[in-house]
Design a protein around this motif. Structure first.
Motif, mmCIF file in Angstrom:
data_model
loop_
_atom_site.group_PDB
_atom_site.id
_atom_site.type_symbol
_atom_site.label_atom_id
_atom_site.label_comp_id
_atom_site.label_asym_id
_atom_site.label_seq_id
_atom_site.Cartn_x
_atom_site.Cartn_y
_atom_site.Cartn_z
ATOM 1 N N GLY A 207 53.281 67.571 73.293
ATOM 2 C CA GLY A 207 52.922 67.873 74.677
ATOM 3 C C GLY A 207 51.758 67.039 75.155
ATOM 4 O O GLY A 207 51.561 65.897 74.725
ATOM 5 N N ASN A 208 50.968 67.607 76.077
ATOM 6 C CA ASN A 208 49.866 66.838 76.647
ATOM 7 C C ASN A 208 48.859 66.451 75.563
ATOM 8 O O ASN A 208 48.673 67.161 74.579
ATOM 9 C CB ASN A 208 49.198 67.636 77.771
ATOM 10 N N ARG A 209 48.204 65.339 75.798
ATOM 11 C CA ARG A 209 47.155 64.868 74.889
ATOM 12 C C ARG A 209 45.763 65.146 75.464
ATOM 13 O O ARG A 209 44.763 64.953 74.778
ATOM 14 C CB ARG A 209 47.295 63.357 74.670
ATOM 15 N N SER A 210 45.699 65.546 76.716
ATOM 16 C CA SER A 210 44.410 65.637 77.402
ATOM 17 C C SER A 210 43.566 66.816 76.935
ATOM 18 O O SER A 210 42.348 66.724 76.854
ATOM 19 C CB SER A 210 44.635 65.744 78.914
ATOM 20 N N ASN A 211 44.203 67.935 76.622
ATOM 21 C CA ASN A 211 43.475 69.144 76.242
ATOM 22 C C ASN A 211 43.282 69.191 74.722
ATOM 23 O O ASN A 211 44.020 68.558 73.970
ATOM 24 C CB ASN A 211 44.221 70.387 76.712
ATOM 25 N N ALA A 212 42.304 69.980 74.310
ATOM 26 C CA ALA A 212 42.035 70.138 72.876
ATOM 27 C C ALA A 212 42.386 71.554 72.440
ATOM 28 O O ALA A 212 41.928 72.518 73.043
ATOM 29 C CB ALA A 212 40.558 69.862 72.581
ATOM 30 N N SER A 213 43.226 71.660 71.432
ATOM 31 C CA SER A 213 43.478 72.930 70.761
ATOM 32 C C SER A 213 42.965 72.793 69.335
ATOM 33 O O SER A 213 43.057 71.717 68.740
ATOM 34 C CB SER A 213 44.969 73.259 70.757
#
Length: 586
Positions: free
Chosen positions: A283-289
């Motif tokens: 999925g997106n790479r922008s957010n951090a989990s």
């Protein structure tokens, strides 16, 4: 001078130049400088029905800003430059700091400037929830990762409002429309974000198996008291947030309790929430989990001891609504890109958008997208109705119907719309052909993002079982909703038959109901969407009912692009995204 004269002569006569293989033609131009709100007729009509026309101008301006090429570039940049985790300073001090590309903070600033993190709570008025959800839907067409901390911040507000002493210290920083990117103690910040952490390795959706422990930090215990937490979280969303709501066990109670765990302790030192690593996720790479461990991390109990799950479930109700909106937005974004591409790409002698089979595919996608849009807007209205009715002594039939939409239809919608987004984005990618399968365009990112909303905040099975529980616990609300649908379906054979099939599923043998939970949830959503679409153009509702609910023609498991030829496919596409899409206006 002779070689130069030869080159000049060759250029003038149009002769072949060394190194030139072809001229680039028949490639669709990038879609940019259009107004995401002004070109969406279904969203505009739903806004009016929800009583939120007062927010139309703000959404028009927001839609124009989001459609600018420069704004679209922010989404690309934030996903090409993933956040980096720095666990220690050069001197060895533990900091667990995250470094983001500036585009990430620009996106968050856009979201907060529109009030999408708090609008119905900070500026309550009729239609505020629908206004906020419409704006969220527009931004979700641009970029999904930046929505994660915003959704959790938004969903935390009604939980924290039940803790007046704590909320009084947070209100201004939660409600402000300013984004403060600094990673400093909250006392020094102008705004804040809140995340959540429930999942542990051994449990997943079964949070009651959580093992993180909390013990009183002093003499006092229970609601409002300080605690020290020890344990871990397997998925800790947006670890850069200023605080998280988490679940942990206390020694004195068998159940889980809910805790407000800030990033910094009251004395300004970093809290003992150590980030083990960032998830390498689809999925997106922008957010951090992330994965984190608590080593006597400071927290404050919110809600009653042992009532952590009911406390935090209020937050989950709102995050599930945002999952529906996020998936509907991915569908809308993919649809618009597919239509744009088909209008600018020719094959076998004519534009794709003029070819009957491609028109069928695009029109079918347009139906699915509009049905998802009207559904989340109706859910937003129901959330607002439920909040307004909560203070009244006696509940009306209208209030019971609103409660059914919120408690029964929301998990069903979270199941169905999020599932449909997977097939939808794949079909839209196929319209682009090979161009859609490369990461330089938007379609690959939409497709990678599509599964997350179906998994996060409860997988499909969890949602469908929740629908069954809600039908049992909210029997009066369910009855009020189904009676209202019966009245609306009077004289419409296909809708009446669909309600009969739903009734048969609900009244089947008790032992078969759980196995049929997905079919029950699916049928509830399809009926809900059909009812809502009847408020719009008849041709849209007729095509949807015939292909999703009609006992003979309808087949919701079919592939896209199988609409009967009797429907005006070109008109459905034009309604979804006009040929002359409104420009940004900037």
């Amino acid at each position: 001078m002779e070689p130069l004269e030869l080159t000049q002569n060759a250029t003038q006569t149009g002769a072949h130049r060394p190194g030139t293989t072809h001229e680039v033609t028949n490639q669709a131009p990038p879609l940019a400088d259009y107004n995401l709100f002004a070109c969406d007729a279904a969203l505009g009509e739903a806004l009016t029905r929800a009583g939120a026309d007062w927010h139309r101008e703000a959404l028009t301006q927001h839609g124009a800003k989001l459609g600018l090429a420069a704004t679209l570039e922010l989404a690309d940049l934030a996903n090409r430059h993933a956040p980096e985790l720095h666990t220690h300073t050069p001197r060895g001090e533990r900091i667990d700091a995250l470094e983001f590309h500036p585009a990430w903070h620009d996106l968050l600033a856009l979201l907060r400037a529109e009030g999408l993190h708090a609008l119905p709570f900070s500026e309550p008025r009729p239609g505020a929830m629908a206004a906020r959800c419409a704006g969220y839907f527009l931004h979700a067409q641009l970029e999904s990762g930046s929505l994660c901390p915003l959704t959790m911040t938004f969903a935390s507000i009604p939980v924290l409002q039940n803790e007046p002493a704590l909320f009084d210290t947070l209100r201004d920083k939660l409600y402000t429309r300013e984004h403060d990117a600094r990673d400093v103690p909250l006392a020094h910040k102008r705004s804040m974000m809140i995340g959540m952490g429930m999942t542990e390795k051994q449990g997943g959706s079964d949070v009651r198996s959580n093992r993180t422990e909390a013990r009183p930090a002093g003499v006092a215990s229970g609601r409002g008291a300080d605690y020290l937490l020890t344990g871990h979280k397997w998925f800790f969303s947006a670890p850069q947030c200023d605080a998280h709501l988490v679940l942990a066990r206390t020694a004195d109670h068998a159940g889980l309790s809910c805790f407000y765990v800030p990033r910094f302790r009251p004395d300004g030192t970093k809290n003992a929430v150590n980030v083990q690593r960032l998830k390498d996720k689809l999925g997106n790479r922008s957010n951090a989990s992330s994965e984190v461990e608590f080593f006597d991390a400071y927290g404050v109990m919110i809600g009653d001891e042992g009532r952590g799950v009911p406390t935090i479930i209020e937050m989950a109700n709102y995050t599930r609504l945002d999952c529906v909106i996020g998936s509907a937005a991915l569908m809308r974004a993919a649809l618009v890109q597919a239509i744009h591409h088909a209008r600018h790409r020719s094959a076998f002698g004519r534009p794709l958008a003029e070819q009957p089979l491609m028109q069928n595919v695009l029109a079918d996608l347009a139906l699915e997208s509009e049905a998802a849009t009207v559904l989340f807007m109706r859910l937003a209205h129901a959330f607002e109705q439920s909040a307004a009715q909560a203070t009244q002594a006696e509940e009306s039939d209208l209030a019971r119907v609103a409660r059914a939409w919120r408690r029964i239809v929301t998990p069903a919608a979270k199941f169905w719309v999020c599932k449909r987004a997977l097939a939808f984005t794949g079909e839209a990618m196929e319209v682009w052909g090979g161009n859609g399968y490369v990461e330089e365009g938007p379609m690959a990112r939409f497709y990678r993002e599509a599964p997350v909303n179906s998994i996060w905040e409860g997988s499909g099975n969890v949602m469908c079982l929740d629908v069954l529980r809600a039908l049992e616990r909210e029997a009066d609300a369910a009855q009020a909703l189904f009676l209202a649908w019966r009245r609306e379906a009077a004289g419409h054979p296909a809708l009446g038959a669909a309600l009969d099939r739903l009734s048969a599923l609900l009244n089947g043998a008790p032992g078969t109901r759980e196995a049929s939970a997905r079919r029950i949830a699916q049928q509830i959503v399809l009926i809900a969407q059909a009812m809502l679409l009847r408020a719009g153009p008849p041709e849209v509702a007729d095509a949807f009912i015939a292909t999703r609910l009609d006992e003979h023609d309808g087949d919701c498991g079919r592939v896209f692009g199988t609409l009967p030829a009797r429907f005006d496919h070109a008109a459905l596409i034009e309604r979804a995204f006009p040929v002359t899409a409104p420009a940004s206006g900037f």
